[in-house]
Scaffold this motif. Structure first.
Motif: not given
Length: 83
Positions: A16-19, A50-53, A72-79
Motif C-alpha cells: 500500500a505504501d508503494l502504491q 520500472l513497472d511497479m504494477s 518479497s518482504h525484503v524486496v518491497l523494502l528495497e523498492l
C-alpha cells in the motif's frame, strides 16, 4: 522484529505504501517531468521506467511458501528505498 519478516500484514502495508508513493511520484512527474536516474534496486534500469504494477504482482505474501514471503518482504523494502 525478525518474526515479522514475511508477515502478511507487513507485506500488505508495504504494498500500500508503494502504491501511494508511486501515485505521488506520477503526480509530480506529470507536472515536472521524469527524473532519469538509475534505479538503486535494479541498476541496469532507469528508476522512472520500472513497472511497479508488475513488481507488486510478483512480490506478495504466500501462505504456502514462507521463504517467498520473506524474500518479497525484503524486496518491497528495497523498492521503497528505490522510489
Amino acid at each position: 522484529m525478525a518474526h515479522l519478516l514475511g508477515h502478511r500484514g507487513c507485506i500488505e502495508s508495504l504494498r500500500a505504501d508503494l502504491q501511494d508513493l508511486q501515485a505521488a511520484i506520477a503526480d509530480v512527474t506529470s507536472r515536472a517531468g521524469a527524473v532519469r536516474f538509475p534505479s538503486w534496486k535494479f541498476p541496469d534500469k532507469v528508476s522512472c521506467d520500472l513497472d511497479m504494477s508488475l513488481l507488486l504482482q510478483r512480490y506478495r505474501h504466500s501462505e504456502s511458501e514462507p521463504e517467498l514471503s520473506q524474500h518479497s518482504h525484503v524486496v518491497l523494502l528495497e523498492l521503497l528505498i528505490d522510489r
